[in-house]
Design an enzyme around this catalytic site. Structure first.
Site, PDB file in Angstrom:
ATOM      1  N   HIS A  91      10.180  10.796 -38.904  1.00 18.05           N
ATOM      2  CA  HIS A  91      11.807  10.215 -39.032  1.00 18.05           C
ATOM      3  C   HIS A  91      12.082  10.909 -40.125  1.00 18.05           C
ATOM      4  O   HIS A  91      13.270  11.838 -39.840  1.00 18.05           O
ATOM      5  CB  HIS A  91      11.766   8.570 -39.533  1.00 18.05           C
ATOM      6  CG  HIS A  91      13.066   8.149 -39.946  1.00 18.05           C
ATOM      7  ND1 HIS A  91      13.284   7.244 -40.934  1.00 18.05           N
ATOM      8  CD2 HIS A  91      14.057   8.461 -39.194  1.00 18.05           C
ATOM      9  CE1 HIS A  91      14.598   7.079 -40.725  1.00 18.05           C
ATOM     10  NE2 HIS A  91      15.076   7.628 -39.750  1.00 18.05           N
ATOM     11  N   HIS A 100      16.103  14.119 -40.162  1.00 13.79           N
ATOM     12  CA  HIS A 100      17.216  14.192 -41.068  1.00 13.79           C
ATOM     13  C   HIS A 100      17.186  15.282 -41.920  1.00 13.79           C
ATOM     14  O   HIS A 100      18.117  16.007 -42.046  1.00 13.79           O
ATOM     15  CB  HIS A 100      16.780  12.799 -42.109  1.00 13.79           C
ATOM     16  CG  HIS A 100      17.276  11.623 -41.751  1.00 13.79           C
ATOM     17  ND1 HIS A 100      18.171  10.910 -41.913  1.00 13.79           N
ATOM     18  CD2 HIS A 100      16.704  10.734 -40.793  1.00 13.79           C
ATOM     19  CE1 HIS A 100      18.642   9.844 -41.560  1.00 13.79           C
ATOM     20  NE2 HIS A 100      17.349   9.628 -40.891  1.00 13.79           N
ATOM     21  N   HIS A 110      15.700  11.119 -32.739  1.00 14.33           N
ATOM     22  CA  HIS A 110      16.229  10.243 -34.115  1.00 14.33           C
ATOM     23  C   HIS A 110      16.052   8.823 -33.545  1.00 14.33           C
ATOM     24  O   HIS A 110      15.691   7.855 -34.146  1.00 14.33           O
ATOM     25  CB  HIS A 110      17.321  10.744 -34.711  1.00 14.33           C
ATOM     26  CG  HIS A 110      17.582   9.645 -35.767  1.00 14.33           C
ATOM     27  ND1 HIS A 110      18.652   8.804 -35.809  1.00 14.33           N
ATOM     28  CD2 HIS A 110      17.071   9.709 -37.083  1.00 14.33           C
ATOM     29  CE1 HIS A 110      18.627   7.977 -36.870  1.00 14.33           C
ATOM     30  NE2 HIS A 110      17.742   8.582 -37.909  1.00 14.33           N
ATOM     31  N   ASN A 154      13.695   5.835 -35.040  1.00 16.45           N
ATOM     32  CA  ASN A 154      14.458   5.042 -36.028  1.00 16.45           C
ATOM     33  C   ASN A 154      14.834   3.825 -35.525  1.00 16.45           C
ATOM     34  O   ASN A 154      14.543   2.459 -36.144  1.00 16.45           O
ATOM     35  CB  ASN A 154      15.691   5.760 -36.336  1.00 16.45           C
ATOM     36  CG  ASN A 154      16.482   4.926 -37.392  1.00 16.45           C
ATOM     37  OD1 ASN A 154      16.164   5.079 -38.497  1.00 16.45           O
ATOM     38  ND2 ASN A 154      17.725   4.459 -36.914  1.00 16.45           N
ATOM     39  N   ILE A 172      22.160   6.900 -39.674  1.00 14.68           N
ATOM     40  CA  ILE A 172      21.586   5.911 -40.506  1.00 14.68           C
ATOM     41  C   ILE A 172      20.260   6.506 -40.852  1.00 14.68           C
ATOM     42  O   ILE A 172      19.575   7.024 -39.872  1.00 14.68           O
ATOM     43  CB  ILE A 172      21.577   4.522 -39.903  1.00 14.68           C
ATOM     44  CG1 ILE A 172      21.204   3.507 -40.834  1.00 14.68           C
ATOM     45  CG2 ILE A 172      20.757   4.725 -38.782  1.00 14.68           C
ATOM     46  CD1 ILE A 172      22.066   3.330 -42.297  1.00 14.68           C
TER      47      ILE A 172
END
Length: 845
Positions: free
Chosen positions: A500, A505, A693, A697, A845
């Site tokens: 993750h 990110h 993602h 997520n 997010i």
């Protein structure tokens, strides 16, 4: 008088003409609109001013108010105003390609966009701006420049816009020498994680991730604050990053509301129960008590909460955000995790344990085993014996099962082993694990064995291992459940830190920075990528402030604790961009084989079809790649046009040598010399920011909030015969289990975190959707429309697969249909929440 009349006749006779248009501005409700305090000047895209080397510049024109519109959003209001402008330009001005905007108002405002008619009324020019405009007295009397939605590669840029293009890029790069930048500046510079990851005291000090070959890490954006004042970023939900990268005020408030909701539901009641001592390890006394933790009713509204709760919440929020949340009239909604709705006992099921490796929240680690026994990188051979598993291979010999690609492994061994002595010196206890599984004829997996290992001594390569086998009842069954819990804890840490955080990110952020610095807004690749970068830098800044800091949330809930970032750095050493695309990843993990069939655009074939993440993901990947190839081919006619694009080459070089500069520069990267190189790189990047993602997520609250299913740490080893712990285990296996997995505080914190991370924003834009008039290129708009149609077709096929009873991995014992890669293009829902489906357009997010 006669001379004045002659001048008027020349004007009326066509010596000058008009540019007319509309400018859309957004600002907070209650603030006065900027009206005539804002002026515009146009640059011609077709007529060069030889004195300045830029396009001809018009005189200034003032905005005039035309329409106003109130927009309500979750209790807050913004004012959207449309202003008209009518500006006279000299004959021969040509077509406007850019404009300068000057704000002499007292307040900043958000410039959403604009459109203008050309002087001869032959076409409408669109400008998609989405930028904050600050008062001119704050920005040192400089102006903001915006280009039209017409895209050009550098060699095709009109000469009238060439110098403006270079000038705007120079401004975005900054000079790299200033100690402080201001919030109104659109400047992008790189920084290492060393300034972020240092504690304020000796107890909080951590190994610095300092941008080196020994502890490499992707670069982050340099936050706009004086680095000398503090070595830690302020823990503020509105922490500063460049203004244009910030989430909207309503989204910030929505994120804060979700966080308060999660805290009210889980965290604050638990802290109060523990007499305000979160460090207390208070274990659940029974499975019933743990179930009640989720099922019991909780406070429904912050406004109704007690004074202590309000004071605790207020500590972490800006005053204006706190007041807005406090004034909300609607109660918070508390959905149960999906895992508890259909079958709350599914966590004990071996089939569900295995299925989640294919369709859970971390379906990206399992590999097909080609050699037995497994062997570590240091040549330490696994202690799992052929005799341990041969009786469970449905009549096949071990060699037959390997040849037929029916033995799989979930491997959390090599990367953890060097950390275990340090991790286990504290209050938590972890093993390095290997889990072997067998593929049945119906494409479901069954566990064969779990090996748990510890370093035997400080000498490298010396280990001690225990092997646990599945059992349905008795003491062996209880020990098997303990072993599965340790495997799940391993997988949880890998999921949060690597799958993750690091692999989506963190690795994407350098691409965003390089795009802002090296690709003009006019560049077609900038326009292609920009929707997939929305809000990511702001979210990453918040992650660094709340999750990754010393003594932050990850250190509290993951067994890796204060070694989390160092562990993440070690695994970044293995990351390669050219293996990050889905087909390449599946080949690396031997979950697919190459397929030369030209009718298969992904180029790979799964070794068994019922792998929901991969099956759905390959369709999404193929759709993205088809769209990217179609778009890129509009602007690049051959390989030479890619190789000679100076902005594109500077962008790619900066990503490799600066943004990911700790990685070997010549390994893991496409050469960016051909059109296929470009298409593959862009597809990989967009897939990472969207499909990958979403897969790792959005399902977190469904699966990872429940500690029986996915514990994030363990407080006990599995007991050995003849020890006091073994006697405790024999006397009450359930009590031992509950005291091994996370306690009430860790469970509350993990549940609150996964609830927030699984939310989709109310204004979320999903893959296959775009802002109106994002490009003036008709071919690009048509191609994007075809992309959206294909995503709709994929959605229908996913829903059909989920209804197929023969695809047992689509829902499994937990009865949770696999929808994490459902594009959700058919029924846009304007309200956010925990949806468990849909692919957001960016890492938002």
């Amino acid at each position: 008088m006669a001379r004045m009349n002659r001048n008027k006749q020349r004007i009326d006779g066509g010596e000058e003409s008009w540019i007319k248009g509309v400018v859309v501005i957004v600002h907070d409700f209650g603030e006065p609109g900027p009206a005539k305090s804002v002026s515009l000047q146009f640059y011609s895209a077709t007529e060069l001013d030889h004195n300045s080397g830029k396009g001809k510049l018009s005189k200034k024109g003032k905005l005039e108010e035309w329409k106003r519109k109130k927009k309500k959003s979750d209790g807050g209001r913004i004012m959207m105003r449309s202003y008209k402008i009518k500006l006279k330009v000299e004959k021969g001005f040509g077509i406007p390609g850019a404009f300068l905007i000057t704000n002499q108002h007292n307040h900043k405002f958000f410039l959403k966009g604009a459109f203008f008619q050309t002087p001869n009324h032959s076409q409408v020019i669109h400008f998609d701006c989405n930028s904050w405009i600050y008062p001119i007295n704050l920005v040192n009397h400089s102006h903001y420049l915006f280009f039209s939605n017409t895209s050009y590669i550098p060699s095709k840029t009109p000469s009238a816009l060439m110098e403006l293009r270079r000038m705007e890029l120079r401004k975005r790069r900054g000079d790299g020498r200033r100690e402080r930048m201001e919030e109104w500046e659109r400047i992008y510079e790189y920084d290492c994680y060393n300034n972020n990851y240092i504690g304020n005291s000796e107890e909080e000090c951590r190994t610095m991730i300092d941008g080196s070959s020994s502890l490499p890490y992707p670069r982050r954006i340099r936050t706009l604050r004086p680095n000398l004042d503090s070595l830690r970023e302020k823990m503020d939900i509105e922490t500063y990053i460049p203004a244009d990268e910030r989430m909207s005020h309503n989204k910030v408030k929505e994120l804060a509301s979700n966080s308060v909701e999660a805290a009210l539901q889980f965290l604050i009641p638990t802290i109060k129960t523990l007499n305000y001592q979160p460090s207390t390890i208070d274990h659940f006394k029974s499975f019933v008590e743990l179930h009640c933790f989720f099922w019991a009713p909780k406070p429904s509204n912050l406004a109704k909460a007690d004074i202590w709760t309000k004071l605790e919440v207020q500590k972490f929020l800006p005053q204006n955000i706190f007041q807005q949340i406090l004034s909300q009239k609607h109660p918070f909604l508390y959905p149960l995790p999906q895992f508890l709705i259909a079958n709350e006992d599914a966590w004990m099921d071996d089939d569900e344990f295995a299925r989640q490796m294919l369709a859970g929240t971390n379906p990206v680690r399992i590999t097909c085993l080609h050699n037995f026994p497994p062997e570590s990188k240091t040549k330490v051979v696994s202690t799992i014996k052929a005799s341990d598993i041969e009786h469970s291979l449905d009549g096949l010999t071990l060699q037959q099962a390997i040849v037929e690609r029916r033995i799989f492994m979930l491997d959390h061994h090599d990367y953890l082993m060097p950390f275990l002595n340090r991790i286990n010196s504290g209050d938590v206890f972890a093993y390095a694990s290997r889990t072997l599984l067998f593929l049945r004829s119906d494409s479901t997996l069954k566990p064969l064995a779990i090996e748990l290992s510890l370093p035997y001594s400080e000498a490298e390569g010396e280990e001690i291992s225990w092997v646990y086998l599945p059992a349905a009842e008795g003491l062996e069954a209880a020990l098997w459940q303990l072993a599965k819990a340790h495997v799940a804890a391993n997988d949880s840490v890998y999921h949060q830190l690597i799958s993750h955080w690091l692999h989506t990110h963190a690795v994407v952020e350098p691409f965003i920075i390089a795009t802002r610095r090296q690709l003009s807004v006019m560049h077609p690749i900038y326009r292609l990528l920009n929707p997939h970068f929305k809000d990511t830098i702001h979210i990453n800044s918040l992650f660094r402030s709340f999750l990754l800091q010393p003594d932050g949330i990850f250190e509290k809930i993951l067994f890796s604790g204060k070694f989390s970032m160092e562990l993440s750095s070690e695994l970044y050493k293995e990351w390669r961009f050219d293996e990050h695309g889905l087909p390449a990843d599946l080949l690396k993990r031997k979950m697919a084989v190459r397929d030369p069939d030209p009718g298969n655009p992904s180029g790979v074939r799964l070794i068994f079809p019922d792998y929901p993440y991969a099956e759905d993901g390959l369709e999404i990947w193929t759709a993205i790649k088809t769209w990217v190839k179609s778009f890129s081919s509009i602007f690049y006619k051959d390989d030479d046009s890619v190789h000679s694009d100076e902005e594109l080459q500077a962008w790619w070089s900066e990503i490799r040598n600066v943004g990911h500069g700790d990685k070997p520069h010549k390994s893991g990267w496409y050469e960016m010399a051909t059109l296929p190189d470009l298409v593959e790189a862009l597809t990989t990047l967009i897939w990472t920011a969207t499909g990958l993602h979403a897969a790792v997520n959005s399902g977190q609250y469904a699966y990872a909030s429940y500690p029986l299913n996915r514990p994030t740490l363990c407080y006990k080893f599995i007991p050995s015969e003849g020890t006091v712990e073994y006697a405790e285990f024999l006397s009450d296996p359930d009590k031992y289990y509950l005291e091994m997995i996370p306690g009430k505080f860790e469970t509350a914190l993990a549940a609150a975190l996964t609830e927030v991370l699984s939310h989709h924003a109310m204004d979320e834009l999903y893959l296959g959707r775009s802002s109106y008039n994002w490009t003036d290129n008709a071919k690009a708009r048509h191609s994007f429309s075809e992309f959206s149609k294909e995503l709709k077709n994929i959605e229908n096929r996913i829903e059909e697969r989920n209804r197929d009873p023969n695809r047992k991995n689509r829902s499994g014992p937990a009865k949770i249909p696999y929808k994490l890669l459902l594009p959700d293009t058919s029924n846009f829902i304007p309200k956010g929440g925990i949806r468990g489906k849909g692919i957001p357009n960016s890492i938002s997010i």
